[in-house]
Each structure stands twice: as structure tokens, then as C-alpha cells.
Design a protein around this motif. Sequence first.
Motif, PDB file in Angstrom:
ATOM      1  N   ARG A  85      36.657  18.908  52.625  1.00  0.00           N
ATOM      2  CA  ARG A  85      35.751  19.033  51.494  1.00  0.00           C
ATOM      3  C   ARG A  85      35.199  17.680  51.057  1.00  0.00           C
ATOM      4  N   LEU A  86      36.013  16.635  51.164  1.00  0.00           N
ATOM      5  CA  LEU A  86      35.535  15.317  50.775  1.00  0.00           C
ATOM      6  C   LEU A  86      34.397  14.861  51.677  1.00  0.00           C
ATOM      7  N   THR A  87      34.532  15.084  52.976  1.00  0.00           N
ATOM      8  CA  THR A  87      33.471  14.721  53.913  1.00  0.00           C
ATOM      9  C   THR A  87      32.203  15.516  53.637  1.00  0.00           C
ATOM     10  N   LEU A  88      32.359  16.791  53.319  1.00  0.00           N
ATOM     11  CA  LEU A  88      31.204  17.629  52.994  1.00  0.00           C
ATOM     12  C   LEU A  88      30.490  17.097  51.755  1.00  0.00           C
ATOM     13  N   PHE A  89      31.253  16.704  50.748  1.00  0.00           N
ATOM     14  CA  PHE A  89      30.667  16.165  49.523  1.00  0.00           C
ATOM     15  C   PHE A  89      29.964  14.838  49.790  1.00  0.00           C
ATOM     16  N   GLN A  90      30.600  13.969  50.572  1.00  0.00           N
ATOM     17  CA  GLN A  90      29.980  12.689  50.891  1.00  0.00           C
ATOM     18  C   GLN A  90      28.667  12.878  51.640  1.00  0.00           C
ATOM     19  N   GLY A  91      28.643  13.811  52.573  1.00  0.00           N
ATOM     20  CA  GLY A  91      27.407  14.086  53.287  1.00  0.00           C
ATOM     21  C   GLY A  91      26.305  14.562  52.373  1.00  0.00           C
ATOM     22  N   ALA A  92      26.642  15.426  51.405  1.00  0.00           N
ATOM     23  CA  ALA A  92      25.651  15.916  50.455  1.00  0.00           C
ATOM     24  C   ALA A  92      25.108  14.778  49.592  1.00  0.00           C
ATOM     25  N   VAL A  93      25.967  13.833  49.229  1.00  0.00           N
ATOM     26  CA  VAL A  93      25.528  12.692  48.421  1.00  0.00           C
ATOM     27  C   VAL A  93      24.520  11.842  49.187  1.00  0.00           C
ATOM     28  N   PHE A  94      24.796  11.564  50.454  1.00  0.00           N
ATOM     29  CA  PHE A  94      23.871  10.751  51.252  1.00  0.00           C
ATOM     30  C   PHE A  94      22.535  11.477  51.462  1.00  0.00           C
ATOM     31  N   LEU A  95      22.576  12.786  51.666  1.00  0.00           N
ATOM     32  CA  LEU A  95      21.329  13.538  51.815  1.00  0.00           C
ATOM     33  C   LEU A  95      20.533  13.519  50.508  1.00  0.00           C
ATOM     34  N   ALA A  96      21.228  13.566  49.384  1.00  0.00           N
ATOM     35  CA  ALA A  96      20.537  13.490  48.098  1.00  0.00           C
ATOM     36  C   ALA A  96      19.869  12.129  47.920  1.00  0.00           C
ATOM     37  N   LEU A  97      20.557  11.071  48.317  1.00  0.00           N
ATOM     38  CA  LEU A  97      19.962   9.731  48.233  1.00  0.00           C
ATOM     39  C   LEU A  97      18.719   9.635  49.118  1.00  0.00           C
ATOM     40  N   ALA A  98      18.801  10.205  50.317  1.00  0.00           N
ATOM     41  CA  ALA A  98      17.635  10.185  51.203  1.00  0.00           C
ATOM     42  C   ALA A  98      16.483  10.984  50.598  1.00  0.00           C
ATOM     43  N   TRP A  99      16.792  12.105  49.953  1.00  0.00           N
ATOM     44  CA  TRP A  99      15.745  12.943  49.357  1.00  0.00           C
ATOM     45  C   TRP A  99      15.034  12.197  48.227  1.00  0.00           C
ATOM     46  N   PHE A 100      15.800  11.518  47.361  1.00  0.00           N
ATOM     47  CA  PHE A 100      15.196  10.826  46.231  1.00  0.00           C
ATOM     48  C   PHE A 100      14.405   9.589  46.667  1.00  0.00           C
TER      49      PHE A 100
END
Length: 325
Positions: free
Chosen positions: A183-198
Motif C-alpha cells: 500500500r505504501l508503494t501504491l500511495f507513493q506512485g499516486a503522489v508522483f503522478l499527482a505531481l506530474a499532473w500539476f
Amino acid sequence: MNGYPHRDAGWLRRLILTLASPPLILLVPLLLFAVFRDRLPHLAYVPGATGEHGSEWGRWLRMALFPIVFAEVVFVAMFTHYQRWPELQRLLAVFGFSQSVLAAAGNGVAVAALIDADGPASQPSWAIPTEIVLAVLAGIAAWRLSGPLPPTAPAYGTPPPDVPLLSLAPGQRAVYAVSGWNRLTLFQGAVFLALAWFSAPDFAERWQATTIAALLGIFLILQARSRLRIDGRGVEVSLPWLGGLRRAVPYEAVVFASVRKKTSGRGLGGMLGGSRGWGYVGGGGPVLALRLTDGREFLYSARDAEAAAALVNGTLTRMRAGTGC
């Protein structure tokens, strides 16, 4: 003693290769500046220049030296601290070369575009694809030049008496298989994708950071799902969402297996690993813990972790009993 030597034979080679990469950032623009100095504008309209239009060439070069010196200090510190972690050293060499060549190509294209120009010049359309290709080729070259990793140091002795143990007959075979989520890896991946989106609206100016964040986010999400298999060959982890990418831990690299009721898993880093070890930990359940000969650990969350540890220790006992190793 179990583990890698203090410094393996390829340590210095990987260090030199890594430290040689940051100066490449200025090598190409310096050569272009030396050859075409009389045909360049008096200000440097290149990435990293200050002011509304540009910086003086000397000031820009002095400013560009800071990240290079900073990178050298960081690389030396990491190589000194992680002297027994050759995998990380090779990754540092690959990362250093790919990023340095990426920056060198960008600076080189920016300077070349200023030849015979009176002011700021737009970059050609082929600039970004060329930079990406050169960065990828540089990373592949660094991987090859860093050489092979040292062989796994073999473990000696049978597991201690206080760990789970499954008694196996000489010809008996047993297999353990389970799958899980990190779950931690999944959350970290979502954070990086959010940074790329913004940062996507400013992609033209920050395409390197946006691309790296997007790729890292995708990579982390794809390795959130994992499978563990224990058989007579060793312990193997596979990532079904990453095309079945596999990494195996041979029994020669395992000192013993134990069970923990819970662990945070901080610093593990999935398939690539961290300073404490590598593995996949999610939730608050029991965790299979393998003590490895390089001083780190492999951890994997499993509801029946005790059965997995008993199988590993039983196999180790059968392999090493009566052989003295």
C-alpha cells in the motif's frame, strides 16, 4: 563472517564512473563557447540564466558549477556510507550519467541555437527527443561500464534454534506461494503522478521533472502488486503488473528466516531496495524476514509468514547440515 567485503573490487570503478558524470553538464557548452565565442551574444540566454533576458556568460558558468559540486559531494557521501551496497552504487552511476548527459545536451542545444543570434533563440523541435535518447543511451552505457556486481557471499551455519523450522526429509519437496499488495508503494506512485499532473501545464519548461515524476509514479504503481514463491531453488519475488519481472534470493544468501508480528517497512523500497533491505510490506499483519549475507533484510507481508519461515529454515538446515556451511 557473512556479507560482502568492506569494499568489493569494483567499488572504485563505480565511484570514478559516477564522479565523472557531473562535469559533463558543462563540457559541451564550454566547448561550444570556446569555439564560437565571437559569434555568440554578450548574454547567455540558456537554462539557468538569471535576469529578465539572460546572464553574463561568466556568471552563468559560475552558477552552473554549484549543482555540479553539490552532486559530487552527495555521490562521495553515498559511496562512503554505503560501501557494502554495490547495487545502489551501480544505480548511482546510471542515474548520474543519464541526468548529466540530459543536462549537457540541453545546455549544448541552447548554446548552439545562440550562434549568430542577437538575442534569445527558440530551440529546434528535435531538441527534446534528442535529449531523451542521449540520456537513455548514457544510462545503458553506464550500466555496462560499471561492470558486474560481486558474487553473493555464502552464509555459514544452520538457523538458530528459536526460529520456525519445518523438518524436511532428504528427498522431500515443498512449495510456498502467496501474493500481496504494498500500500505504501501504491500511495507513493499516486503522489508522483499527482505531481506530474500539476506540473503538466508548464511541460515545455519543466518537461524533465514532469516526465521523471510520471515515469516514477507509473513504475511504483506497477510494482505495488507482488507474488512470493519459495521452493527448492530459493525465494523469488515477481511483479505481475510489470510483465512478471522477477528477483530471486538464493539460499546461499540467506542466513536464516524469522517472523515479525508487524513492521513499518520504511526504507525498503520494493524491488530496488533501501538501506535496510528490500521487499514488500503492507498492512499490519505478520512479516516474513530473511536475514541476508549483505547485512540487509528481505521482508514480505504474509498471513502465514510462520509457515514460509519454517520452510526456508528447514531447507537451509537440510542443505547445510553435515556440510559445515
